[in-house]
Design an enzyme around this catalytic site. Structure first.
Site, PDB file in Angstrom:
ATOM      1  N   SER A 652       0.817  -1.219   0.000  1.00  0.00           N
ATOM      2  CA  SER A 652       0.000   0.000   0.000  1.00  0.00           C
ATOM      3  C   SER A 652       0.849   1.266   0.000  1.00  0.00           C
ATOM      4  O   SER A 652       0.309   2.362  -0.174  1.00  0.00           O
ATOM      5  CB  SER A 652      -0.941  -0.003   1.213  1.00  0.00           C
ATOM      6  OG  SER A 652      -0.219   0.080   2.422  1.00  0.00           O
ATOM      7  N   LYS A 695      -6.313   4.629   8.209  1.00  0.00           N
ATOM      8  CA  LYS A 695      -5.203   5.433   7.703  1.00  0.00           C
ATOM      9  C   LYS A 695      -5.573   6.907   7.628  1.00  0.00           C
ATOM     10  O   LYS A 695      -4.810   7.780   8.066  1.00  0.00           O
ATOM     11  CB  LYS A 695      -4.791   4.933   6.315  1.00  0.00           C
ATOM     12  CG  LYS A 695      -4.130   3.561   6.324  1.00  0.00           C
ATOM     13  CD  LYS A 695      -3.843   3.081   4.909  1.00  0.00           C
ATOM     14  CE  LYS A 695      -3.148   1.724   4.916  1.00  0.00           C
ATOM     15  NZ  LYS A 695      -2.907   1.229   3.541  1.00  0.00           N
TER      16      LYS A 695
END
Length: 795
Positions: A652, A695
């Site tokens: 990611s 996140k």
């Protein structure tokens, strides 16, 4: 770039309480309301319907998804249409005590048979002190004894008459016979006998010797007389006992005349009773019975049937959930008692296992627990293949049991096994156990997520209502259900889905109910749900708060404003126990002349795991495909996740790493107020990642702590928009223009946002506009390639 910024409606999926129908208590049915598991339910019902021993079921899925609740509900409903299983009893095998006999009886008959035997024992105890006191018995017994004594007396009388003819008397003293000389009708003393002439004494001694020989000859048959007498007495006793027990056993034979195995047992029982009564209950010498307690215990241990499986008449098929599937708990065991320092056992100490109790019905086991137990899995497969149940010690005990054990008769097995387990266990068994697919042909695959449709929302509410009512939890309002639905979508990480992990929702409702009780409200509303979520976060946020504190105090270097070249804020997710939170991490890149390629520092020091290293390698493919079609790419670059001291995995960060690398190549600075997450492929397409909500919220909390500027935000893959279920604090900031969430599809969009410059599109000749980001990248790579080429030529 405003067109790439998401609106507040795209950041979550709010549930309107007005669209929800919440029924009053007691008005909904009591089915478990499992959430849209049509595939699993269809397979499960099919597996139960097929009457084949190989069509056992593996219920696959994650724990907490309602599998067990549904399986319990459906099996109990299915069992209602199946008649109750037979009772099973073990009885003594008098010919081979080590091999007790197994007898099957209709449901409910086992306990009746046991009670009948208790009555039989009571009758035996009442009968047999009395039957031997009967006048007719005593007369016949006396006659047998009289016949023996008569024969004996006749012999003695004959010998005595012969002795008298020779002036010798026969004395009977206790059990001995003695010959004594007489004179003038009186026995002589030893002194008197000694004064007799020698000739007279020799004559007496010769006669006595002859009489003793004659006596011995006549009494030589006395042992046979005794044996004959005892045999007559045994026949009398047998006849007396037989006459007494026939009226006791005949009613049992009539009552159980349809059960041949029991009739055979009654016949052997009658034979054994003759021996037991004479050898264990009565003393033959006087037929005096022992104490009642000892007699009763002996009869119970020898004759009372051991009902190992007992069902109720007109009941349903058994549904057994075995939570501790050890070998003994599944297959039964034989227990022992200590007598005189030795271990002893008998048929009455046979104990049933779960397979016995589930025989004729359903047995549910957890695959993980089953496989942890030594020898149990192989024994279960063997039992299913052979369709029979054998009670024997587990192999691990065979070398340690130094005593005689039992080998109970085998019981036919007819059971449907449902294994509940994870996907990992299922695929491991499929790959490594050839018997598994043959025995567990049906897979019921339970999903972890379900679609968030009105019908499923209705089922979701219904399920929670039933559960709350069963737990005595107060009513839940529509506003609370709306918040629960939103939280369920957050757990599912998808706006249009709900999590099937209902256990998480149950726990949240319990916590909300506790907070409700402190406010004395009668119902649980959305405020209680929100307070419970906040309370849960506060209980588990110690680590995330500590990391945030270190960043704020610059112990961990993260900038949230200004611009930096070759530096970018990536977004990571950290999992500690059951806590999951997001945190920003600085990524740096350096570029210089050379031909080492792109070096992943995390990989070099063995902190980067396989997927992370793959993501870094893809950067080389992207750069080569996009920029170096007309020259050789020779470049040296280092990429590092700064202040990272643990293992790093996942791809990611590959979008952030590429943007950082482009910044280092072009010397264009990156806006430090924008954090980035996303995976890329070799063609620059941005791919979805996990943990996107955590996140975003992790970086938002940092920016909010340092005060929002209105220029801060995050870049995420456009493919992740459906995964957004952000907290209200982030949505409020976006609505007020203090925070921005960008969604991109390709790398060029991301670098334009970060570097405040046009990325540039290739023209027909494959050229990029001058001073565009892509133009600068191509020129720098070309320059470094030529530098390396010149160096090679000089060498």
């Amino acid at each position: 770039m405003k067109k790439l910024a998401l609106t507040t409606s795209q950041l979550t999926n709010k549930q309107s309480e007005k669209t929800l129908t919440v029924k009053s208590r007691g008005k909904s049915n009591k089915s478990p309301g499992i959430l849209d598991q049509k595939r699993a339910i269809t397979a499960f019902e099919f597996g139960l319907a097929v009457k084949n021993p190989s069509y056992n079921i593996y219920a696959m899925g994650e724990s907490g998804t309602g599998r067990t609740a549904y399986i319990r509900y459906y099996l109990e409903e299915k069992a209602k249409n199946i008649k109750s299983s037979n009772d099973w009893v073990y009885v003594n095998n008098f010919d081979q005590p080590r091999r007790p006999r197994a007898i099957s009886l209709p449901a409910g008959k086992g306990s009746v048979l046991k009670e009948d035997f208790n009555t039989l024992i009571n009758s035996l105890l009442d009968t047999f002190p009395t039957v031997f006191e009967n006048l007719a018995y005593q007369q016949q017994k006396s006659e047998i004894e009289h016949q023996f004594n008569k024969t004996y007396d006749q012999v003695i009388d004959r010998i005595e008459q012969k002795a008298l003819k020779h002036n010798i008397a026969l004395f009977r003293e206790s059990s001995s016979l003695t010959f004594v000389p007489m004179k003038k009708g009186k026995t002589m003393e030893e002194t008197e006998f000694a004064r007799l002439p020698d000739k007279e004494r020799i004559r007496f001694n010769n006669h006595i010797t002859a009489l003793e020989a004659m006596l011995s000859s006549e009494l030589a048959e006395m042992p046979q007389w005794k044996r004959n007498s005892r045999e007559l007495l045994r026949k009398l006793n047998y006849k007396t006992i037989d006459k007494a027990i026939i009226p006791l056993i005949t009613p049992l034979k009539n009552k159980y005349k349809e059960h041949k195995a029991l009739l055979d047992f009654f016949d052997t029982l009658a034979k054994d009773l003759h021996v037991a009564i004479m050898e264990h209950l009565a003393d033959e010498r006087g037929l005096e019975f022992r104490e009642d307690a000892n007699k009763r215990n002996y009869l119970k241990e020898r004759y009372i049937p051991n009902v190992i499986v007992e069902n109720k008449k007109n009941d349903v098929a058994p549904v057994i959930f075995e939570n501790h599937p050890t070998y003994r708990n599944l297959f039964g065991r034989v227990e022992y008692t200590t007598e005189m320092g030795s271990l002893v056992t008998n048929y009455s100490q046979i104990c049933a296992g779960s397979l016995h109790r589930a025989n004729g019905g359903f047995l549910v086991l957890e695959a993980a627990k089953l496989l942890e137990e030594p020898f149990t899995w192989e024994a279960l497969k063997r039992a299913l293949k052979d369709k029979q149940l054998t009670i024997e010690p587990p192999p691990s005990e065979l070398n340690f049991i130094n005593t005689v054990s039992l080998s109970p008769e085998i019981i036919p097995l007819d059971v449907k096994i449902i294994l509940i387990g994870s996907r990992q266990i299922y695929y491991l068994l499929q790959e490594h156990d050839h018997d598994f697919h043959q025995l567990f042909s049906i897979l019921a695959d339970f999903d972890s997520h379900i679609k968030r449709t009105p019908e499923h929302i209705k089922t979701f509410i219904h399920s929670l209502q039933n559960w709350a009512e069963s737990q005595n939890i107060p009513p839940i309002t529509a506003s609370a259900f709306a918040r629960l639905i939103e939280h369920s979508s957050r757990l599912a990480e998808h706006k249009e889905e709900l999590t099937a992990h209902v256990d998480d929702i149950y726990n949240l409702i319990r916590e909300a109910d506790y907070l409700r009780s402190k406010t004395r409200n009668r119902k649980i509303n959305h405020q209680h749900i929100q307070a419970a979520l906040k309370s849960r976060e506060e209980r588990t946020n110690r680590i995330s708060r500590a990391i945030l504190k270190d960043i704020v105090e610059n112990n961990i270097l993260i900038d949230t404003k200004g611009q930096q070249t070759g530096k970018i804020n990536g977004l990571t997710v950290l999992s500690v126990g059951d806590t999951c939170f997001g945190s920003p991490a600085r990524i740096t890149a350096t570029v210089y002349a050379g031909s080492h390629g792109i070096v992943d520092i995390e990989r070099e020091v063995q902190l980067g795991q396989a997927i992370h290293s793959k993501g870094v390698m893809i950067l080389t493919g992207y750069l080569g495909n996009k920029y170096t079609q007309e020259f050789v790419m020779n470049v040296s670059a280092n990429i590092a996740l700064e202040q990272s001291y643990g293992y790093v995995d996942g791809d990611s960060a590959s979008l952030a790493e590429l943007c950082c690398l482009i910044s280092a190549l072009t010397k264009l600075p990156i806006d430090q107020g924008i954090a980035v997450t996303g995976s890329i492929n070799q063609y620059g397409e941005v791919q979805a990642v996990g943990g996107v909500n955590e996140k975003i919220e992790g970086f938002f909390d940092l920016c909010n702590t340092r005060k929002l500027t209105g220029q801060q935000g995050v870049i995420i893959p456009k493919a992740n928009i459906n995964n957004l279920m952000l907290d209200d604090r982030v949505i409020d900031a976006v609505e007020k223009g203090k925070f921005i969430v960008y969604a991109v599809e390709e790398v060029d969009q991301a670098i334009e946002i970060l570097m405040k410059n046009s990325s540039g599109k290739q023209d027909k000749k494959g050229k990029y506009p001058k001073d565009s980001i892509n133009y600068l990248v191509m020129q720098r790579l070309k320059t470094i390639s030529e530098m390396n080429k010149d160096t090679d030529n000089q060498e």
